[in-house]
Design an enzyme around this catalytic site. Structure first.
Site, PDB file in Angstrom:
ATOM      1  N   ASP A   6      64.626  47.738  13.693  1.00 27.37           N
ATOM      2  CA  ASP A   6      63.722  48.560  14.498  1.00 27.37           C
ATOM      3  C   ASP A   6      63.522  47.880  15.841  1.00 27.37           C
ATOM      4  O   ASP A   6      63.948  46.748  16.046  1.00 27.37           O
ATOM      5  CB  ASP A   6      62.384  48.768  13.786  1.00 27.37           C
ATOM      6  CG  ASP A   6      61.896  47.496  13.154  1.00 27.37           C
ATOM      7  OD1 ASP A   6      62.038  46.427  13.773  1.00 27.37           O
ATOM      8  OD2 ASP A   6      61.364  47.558  12.028  1.00 27.37           O
ATOM      9  N   ASP A  34      60.884  46.713  18.847  1.00 27.75           N
ATOM     10  CA  ASP A  34      59.500  46.454  19.250  1.00 27.75           C
ATOM     11  C   ASP A  34      59.473  46.258  20.759  1.00 27.75           C
ATOM     12  O   ASP A  34      60.415  45.742  21.340  1.00 27.75           O
ATOM     13  CB  ASP A  34      58.970  45.184  18.574  1.00 27.75           C
ATOM     14  CG  ASP A  34      58.965  45.313  17.058  1.00 27.75           C
ATOM     15  OD1 ASP A  34      58.735  46.440  16.570  1.00 27.75           O
ATOM     16  OD2 ASP A  34      59.211  44.309  16.366  1.00 27.75           O
ATOM     17  N   ASP A  77      57.347  32.632  16.938  1.00 23.73           N
ATOM     18  CA  ASP A  77      57.694  31.514  16.064  1.00 23.73           C
ATOM     19  C   ASP A  77      58.948  30.741  16.479  1.00 23.73           C
ATOM     20  O   ASP A  77      58.895  29.549  16.719  1.00 23.73           O
ATOM     21  CB  ASP A  77      57.764  31.964  14.598  1.00 23.73           C
ATOM     22  CG  ASP A  77      58.510  33.272  14.395  1.00 23.73           C
ATOM     23  OD1 ASP A  77      59.109  33.793  15.358  1.00 23.73           O
ATOM     24  OD2 ASP A  77      58.511  33.786  13.258  1.00 23.73           O
TER      25      ASP A  77
HETATM   26  P1  ATP Z   1      62.932  41.456  11.159  1.00 27.15           P
HETATM   27  O1  ATP Z   1      62.363  42.654  11.854  1.00 27.15           O
HETATM   28  O2  ATP Z   1      64.402  41.354  11.105  1.00 27.15           O
HETATM   29  O3  ATP Z   1      62.292  41.238   9.851  1.00 27.15           O
HETATM   30  P2  ATP Z   1      61.537  40.075  13.205  1.00 27.15           P
HETATM   31  O4  ATP Z   1      61.712  38.703  13.792  1.00 27.15           O
HETATM   32  O5  ATP Z   1      61.659  41.231  14.122  1.00 27.15           O
HETATM   33  O6  ATP Z   1      62.540  40.158  12.002  1.00 27.15           O
HETATM   34  P3  ATP Z   1      58.902  41.010  12.764  1.00 27.15           P
HETATM   35  O7  ATP Z   1      57.962  40.703  11.647  1.00 27.15           O
HETATM   36  O8  ATP Z   1      59.318  42.377  13.042  1.00 27.15           O
HETATM   37  O9  ATP Z   1      60.154  40.095  12.489  1.00 27.15           O
HETATM   38  O10 ATP Z   1      58.243  40.342  14.051  1.00 27.15           O
HETATM   39  C1  ATP Z   1      58.579  40.696  15.368  1.00 27.15           C
HETATM   40  C2  ATP Z   1      58.405  39.478  16.277  1.00 27.15           C
HETATM   41  O11 ATP Z   1      57.071  39.007  16.237  1.00 27.15           O
HETATM   42  C3  ATP Z   1      59.248  38.281  15.889  1.00 27.15           C
HETATM   43  O12 ATP Z   1      60.545  38.342  16.399  1.00 27.15           O
HETATM   44  C4  ATP Z   1      58.461  37.132  16.482  1.00 27.15           C
HETATM   45  O13 ATP Z   1      58.697  37.038  17.874  1.00 27.15           O
HETATM   46  C5  ATP Z   1      57.039  37.591  16.272  1.00 27.15           C
HETATM   47  N1  ATP Z   1      56.506  37.106  14.985  1.00 27.15           N
HETATM   48  C6  ATP Z   1      56.547  37.707  13.798  1.00 27.15           C
HETATM   49  N2  ATP Z   1      55.973  36.985  12.837  1.00 27.15           N
HETATM   50  C7  ATP Z   1      55.516  35.874  13.445  1.00 27.15           C
HETATM   51  C8  ATP Z   1      54.814  34.719  13.000  1.00 27.15           C
HETATM   52  N3  ATP Z   1      54.464  34.581  11.728  1.00 27.15           N
HETATM   53  N4  ATP Z   1      54.516  33.770  13.913  1.00 27.15           N
HETATM   54  C9  ATP Z   1      54.858  33.913  15.199  1.00 27.15           C
HETATM   55  N5  ATP Z   1      55.539  34.956  15.677  1.00 27.15           N
HETATM   56  C10 ATP Z   1      55.864  35.937  14.818  1.00 27.15           C
HETATM   57 MG    MG Z   2      61.226  43.370  13.627  1.00 26.24          MG
END
Ligand code: ATP
Ligand code: MG
Length: 450
Positions: free
Chosen positions: A71, A73, A148
């Site tokens: 997705d 963001d 993160d």
């Molecule tokens: P995926 O969507 O593939 O699961 P993602 O990295 O996009 O991985 P999301 O949970 O959608 O994970 O989070 C979007 C963004 O928000 C991440 O790329 C990161 O920059 C930030 N983020 C998410 N979780 C955390 C966390 N626990 N601590 C710090 N930043 C975070």
């Molecule tokens: Mg994501």
């Protein structure tokens, strides 16, 4: 209180770099056509109104790594109210930290306002240093610093096809390294779920976790115990449905992280029978995810916990309890034990129970019972489950085969199968026992399922 306030006013986040790199498309390779139309539109509209707006996080990372993003963001300097006002179909969600869902065609884009990075001194934390609120708006640089991993802090501008990179994320991604932003131990204390994210993202993208980020995981893993059960469940679900569950779990085990996650997973992984079943199931799930087929979380958790149910059920039957009540008691006991740590949602618990409860009904292969069973709405899931049990060596493979033939046979062939036609061979080998008193289901033969 006043000291905290002063600190907040005077203290600049330690690791916010002043000048980010602005990386052109020919160096990172991400073309705006790879960004979903909705995400492009959201950025364009916000930028037109004078705000900063970028595609951020997992999507940019995944495209650079050659994977299809799940997705998109968007991160912006606009406030949630400004974002909402800019779109016809948009709604603000979340109370503590508002984000905006912008709907465009079939897509929903999650738009969040740049957040301030917090350090453990100014933020509200629990006694282990876990940040409880993350709800202060900030600059783009601060927003980057509170993310993160470096590969997750990339801001892509669809208009110019450039990436704003504060923490050398593009270079880390090219070098296949997952590196934490800031002080590793502090970041794990602030949010222990980052340990799980490290493992998941490492496995998903084939990245090596930087030794500095990997090192402390083992000793800090117990911090996961303080994470709310619902959050842990969300993260475990993401991990299990990532298409790389086998690798993730192997890595979790290596890092000593499986203890306490599914409280029983560590036990299961040590039983020869249960272990084979769990790996088979995870591998099966991974293949489905990678082929873009739907995967049911209920089915998955049903497999992960099955051998615990089985052991509990067997023990109850050995104590003389009747088959069905014993099964239901075993199911509840196993699920209750989970619930404290990992809040499996109610709907998924319902799915899990349905799959388990149908298992003993495969024992009965005569009379009207088989006809009734194949009409069950959850028959297919239950049969898939049965087949996994057979593949793992728990039961005779002839049982799922028989059911498969029965389900697809014509009326007379079905009768023949029930008469123990050679094709329905397993019946010959089955011992028949009398239905024990107290059993309430009609599908019950009194036989155990092993
Ligand atoms: P995926 O969507 O593939 O699961 P993602 O990295 O996009 O991985 P999301 O949970 O959608 O994970 O989070 C979007 C963004 O928000 C991440 O790329 C990161 O920059 C930030 N983020 C998410 N979780 C955390 C966390 N626990 N601590 C710090 N930043 C975070
Ligand atoms: Mg994501």
């Amino acid at each position: 209180m006043i000291r905290k306030l002063l600190r907040r006013v005077f203290k600049r986040p330690a690791s916010t770099p002043s000048e980010p790199a602005v990386i052109p498309a020919d160096q990172h390779g991400v073309r705006s056509t790879e960004i979903s139309p909705a995400a492009r539109k959201v950025c364009a509209v916000l930028q037109e109104q004078g705000h900063k707006a970028y595609v951020v996080g997992g999507a940019v990372r995944d495209i650079i790594a050659g994977q299809k993003p799940k997705d998109f963001d968007v991160a912006t300097s606009a406030t949630p109210e400004e974002v909402k006002a800019a779109f016809r179909r948009a709604r603000i969600i979340g109370r503590r930290f508002k984000i905006v869902h912008v709907m465009s065609g079939p897509e929903t884009i999650e738009v969040s306002t740049f957040r301030a990075s917090q350090d453990a001194e100014t933020a509200e934390t629990d006694e282990h240093g876990r940040i409880l609120r993350d709800n202060v708006f900030g600059s783009q640089a601060e927003d980057a610093t509170r993310r993160d991993f470096t590969v997750n802090a990339l801001y892509y501008d669809p208009a110019t096809e450039t990436i704003i990179d504060y923490h050398h994320g593009v270079a880390d991604l090219k070098q296949k390294t997952l590196r934490m932003i800031g002080d590793v131990r502090t970041r794990y204390r602030e949010d222990p779920v980052r340990m799980l994210r490290a493992v998941r993202l490492g496995a998903k993208l084939g990245l090596t976790i930087d030794p500095a980020a990997r090192g402390p995981i083992r000793e800090m893993s117990s911090l996961l115990e303080n994470v709310p059960a619902a959050r842990l469940f969300d993260e475990m679900l993401k991990l299990l449905l990532s298409g790389h569950a086998v690798n993730c779990l192997k890595q979790l085990r290596e890092e000593g992280l499986h203890h306490g996650l599914l409280p029983l997973l560590d036990v299961i992984l040590e039983q020869p029978m249960g272990e084979r079943f769990v790996w088979l199931s995870l591998d099966n799930t991974d293949q489905r995810v990678r082929q873009g087929k739907p995967v049911s979380p209920g089915f998955l958790f049903a497999t992960l916990l099955w051998h615990e149910v089985l052991a509990n059920w067997e023990a109850r039957k050995a104590r003389g309890e009747s088959v069905y009540p014993a099964l239901f008691e075993a199911m509840d006991e196993v699920l209750d034990l989970q619930a404290g740590k990992l809040a499996i949602t109610r709907r998924i618990v319902g799915d899990i129970k349905e799959i388990w409860a149908l298992q003993p009904r495969f024992e009965r292969r005569n009379g009207k019972a088989p006809y009734r069973l194949i009409e069950q709405p959850r028959y297919r899931a239950a049969w898939d489950f049965l087949r996994l049990r057979a593949e793992s060596g728990e039961i005779d493979v002839a049982i799922p085969e028989w059911w498969n033939r029965f389900a697809h046979a014509s009326g007379t062939d079905r009768e023949a199968l029930m008469q123990g036609d050679p094709d329905g061979a397993p019946r010959k080998r089955r011992r028949r026992r009398r239905k024990p008193s107290g059993a309430r289901e009609e599908g019950d033969t009194g036989e155990s399922a092993n």
